[in-house]
Design an enzyme around this catalytic site. Structure first.
Site: not given
Length: 464
Positions: A81, A154, A178
């Site tokens: 991420k 997210s 998330s």
């Protein structure tokens, strides 16, 4: 190479690499080709580090040829991420304001992946600052199962890329749901570890006392492999707990025979798909030898999801104090609204919420002491279309209802594992979660594996 190589489990790919039936260089090249083909429409990657990945894969192949193995991730292409710092590679955290941010060092979790031999394909797209919406100037990733549906907050890029066969595992973060939202919406096995189990050093914060970093994979076994690499104490993060790191993958076959799994009788707001996923999970766990025990969620459980937004807001305001409100015009409306709320919060209101948080954590500890595991939905409404999400808006009660079954476990820090457990009529995955006592990730991973030995939802792939 097989045309569906990109959809193999991480465990299977690792075994083929170790047996030299496959090279990391050819595997990495094939994955990069797939990213070039698929991702312009999916938009899951913020940055693809193709040259670096190929060079790393070549070095790892040379180590394999010399008889050296770094472990089960040796040569396996993964992605992280875009809030995990990567040396020499932009880390924007989904923010237009940070597009030119190039860290000089890796986040601890990235270092540990590299030391374990993982090949980092790139950085995965995410919402602005890891909150609830993408920056207006940055395209949101699409759900590979059905583009009309939400990709899941997210860690959206992590969910889409892992489900679409654009990496064999990814890292996500979970502050209010998330890891779990994109895992359920994309049909993945996503683990939110106990708070403190995984270092957050070098990870851009949303709310530090709520943030968890964890793996998003296609199976519980794959999650166990990744967690075993990234977990553990870290001098750079004093909140990373110094407990020994178990060999999660070695214990994956422990099963659930004789385990007591709690199912709350006072849940509410579940639609038919969420209810069906839970009922099917109950049947599978009973078949595996577990007993299902009626329990009640604490009376303050729903209050936890209501308190989550203001608690997150005040910590986010701290995280952004260097650029907000001084550069407020460069922020999107959702994140700026959160930060404004945090800046307005009074000290007495914050203290009251912190006291309620402590009480909720204690009550959840008592509940989990009475059973071995707790079975929960991820969301009351099992899936959300983007149209329905926009129509619902972001008023406090609507947001709290969406966070009802996730945020309380961020407040308490308990580990949870989200598993795919069904499909809607529109072909969108439905998930559920298993919760365990603090630092008992072994138990939920073994339970998840037992479930996946009796079901095939985790083997289904999106129709790309």
């Amino acid at each position: 190479m097989p045309s569906d190589l990109h959809y193999l489990s991480l465990d299977e790919v690792a075994r083929r690499l170790k047996a030299r039936k496959l090279s990391s260089a050819e595997l990495t090249g094939a994955m990069l080709d797939r990213i070039r083909e698929i991702d312009p429409g999916l938009k899951s990657y913020a940055t693809v580090t193709a040259d670096r990945a190929l060079a790393d894969a070549g070095r790892l192949d040379a180590e394999t040829a010399a008889g050296r193995s770094r472990g089960p991730l040796h040569g396996v292409p993964v992605a992280v991420k875009d809030l995990c710092n990567t040396e020499g590679v932009a880390t924007a955290a989904g923010m237009a304001i940070h597009r030119a941010n190039v860290p000089s060092a890796d986040a601890t979790v990235v270092t540990r992946l590299k030391e374990a031999g993982a090949v980092i394909l790139g950085k995965l797209q995410m919402t602005e600052g890891a909150y609830g919406a993408h920056h207006p100037a940055i395209p949101a990733p699409l759900n590979p199962w059905n583009a009309a549906y939400w990709t899941g907050s997210s860690s959206s890029g992590s969910g889409a890329a892992t489900a679409a066969g654009l990496c064999f595992a990814s890292l996500g973060s979970d502050t209010g749901g998330s890891i779990r939202f994109p895992s359920t919406m994309n049909g993945l096995s996503g683990l939110k570890p106990t708070w403190g189990r995984v270092s957050r050093a070098g990870v851009f914060p949303l709310a530090e006392s709520l943030d968890h970093v964890g793996p998003m994979t296609r199976s519980a076994l794959d999650a166990a492999i990744v967690l075993g690499v990234i977990a553990g104490a870290d001098p750079a993060d004093p909140t990373a707990v110094g407990l020994p790191v178990p060999d999660y993958a070695a214990g994956i076959d422990a099963g659930v025979r004789g385990k007591r799994i709690g199912l709350a009788t006072n849940m509410h707001g579940l639609d038919a798909d969420a209810q069906r996923a839970l009922e099917d999970a109950v049947a599978a766990f009973r078949t595996a030898g577990a007993s299902i025990v009626d329990v009640k969620l604490p009376a303050n459980f729903d209050q936890g999801s209501r308190d989550w937004v203001p608690l997150c807001a005040v910590e986010a305001a701290v995280a952004h104090e260097g650029t907000y409100p001084s550069r407020a015009s460069e922020y999107g409306p959702v994140l700026s609204g959160l930060l404004d709320q945090g800046l307005r919060l009074s000290a007495t209101d914050l203290a009251k919420m912190q006291l309620r948080r402590a009480a909720l954590t204690g009550d959840l500890n008592k509940l989990l002491a009475s059973v071995d595991l707790l079975l929960m939905p991820v969301m009351g409404r099992a899936v959300w279309s983007t149209e329905a999400l926009q129509a619902a808006g972001r008023d406090p009660e609507t947001v709290a209802s969406r966070l009802r079954y996730t945020a309380p476990f961020d407040l308490s820090g308990h580990p949870t594992l989200t598993l795919p457990g069904g499909m809607t009529a529109d072909g969108v995955p439905v998930g559920f979660q298993i919760v365990a006592r603090a630092f008992e990730e072994e138990s939920i991973l073994a339970a998840g594996h037992a479930y996946q030995q009796r079901t095939d939802w985790h083997l289904k792939r999106p129709p790309l």
